[in-house]
Scaffold this active site. Sequence first.
Site, PDB file in Angstrom:
ATOM      1  N   LEU A 102     -24.499 -21.722 -44.419  1.00  0.00           N
ATOM      2  CA  LEU A 102     -25.469 -20.682 -44.087  1.00  0.00           C
ATOM      3  C   LEU A 102     -26.255 -20.473 -45.371  1.00  0.00           C
ATOM      4  O   LEU A 102     -25.661 -20.454 -46.461  1.00  0.00           O
ATOM      5  CB  LEU A 102     -24.772 -19.371 -43.717  1.00  0.00           C
ATOM      6  CG  LEU A 102     -24.296 -19.156 -42.283  1.00  0.00           C
ATOM      7  CD1 LEU A 102     -23.745 -17.742 -42.131  1.00  0.00           C
ATOM      8  CD2 LEU A 102     -25.412 -19.375 -41.264  1.00  0.00           C
ATOM      9  N   ASP A 103     -27.552 -20.293 -45.275  1.00  0.00           N
ATOM     10  CA  ASP A 103     -28.340 -20.050 -46.484  1.00  0.00           C
ATOM     11  C   ASP A 103     -27.836 -18.801 -47.193  1.00  0.00           C
ATOM     12  O   ASP A 103     -27.297 -17.897 -46.554  1.00  0.00           O
ATOM     13  CB  ASP A 103     -29.815 -19.789 -46.133  1.00  0.00           C
ATOM     14  CG  ASP A 103     -30.433 -20.957 -45.416  1.00  0.00           C
ATOM     15  OD1 ASP A 103     -29.981 -22.084 -45.636  1.00  0.00           O
ATOM     16  OD2 ASP A 103     -31.367 -20.707 -44.637  1.00  0.00           O
TER      17      ASP A 103
END
Length: 235
Positions: A102-103
């Site tokens: 996930l960023d």
Amino acid sequence: MRLQKYMAKCGVASRRESESIILEGRVKVNDLVIKELGTKINSDKDIVKVDNKIIEIEKNKVYIMLNKPEGYVTTVKDKHSENIVLDLIDGVRERIFPVGRLDCDTSGLLLLTNDGNLAYKLTHPSHEVIKRYIALVEGIPNNKKLTRFRKGLKIDGRMTAEAYVRIIKRYKDSSVLEIAIHEGRNRQVRKMCKYIRHPVIKLKRISIGKLTLNDLEVGKWRYLTRDEVDYLKKL
Ligand code: URA
């Protein structure tokens, strides 16, 4: 440790049989076929595959769901970043790692495990499971843009697969979208929203397949239930 010893410890076959498997060219270390019997590997670092399947020494397998806050990096180690997701998982002795990414600026559902096979399966492009996101975006996309989003957009020179999107809330200058995709390309949701000129302001992943965050608080984690693990394995 010698490759054939490692294979035996993983329960692939006896050492002698493992040697034949190596000679047959069925073993890869870090994606390179190895046919030399004396090859030494580091079981902490090297990825060993037999017939393209990762093998591992049997150990206690753990499966964790984290509600990742924004500002945490999804890596095991990062010299340049103060906040890594593993800092949020206390009291787990096993060497777990995040499944996919996930960023840093995305929050929400992240799985962590020490089960390399399951992680590989869940993130492999041919198996990619449906992931659902809630995105706050600039402006309110019209129907034409939503249709393009659903059908596929050319991102980084390649069309995206069919996606799901619907508006769940309209504000004056922004809107909230529910988005579902089954690919896992880098910053894909952000790039798709930017493409239709409604850049993401905030992004949260709310589910992976039928696993959902429910009421897990931001920054908190829990072990997956037996049913949830079985479900992931059957995907
Ligand atoms: N898509 C993105 O743009 N970012 C994420 O973190 C996950 C999906």
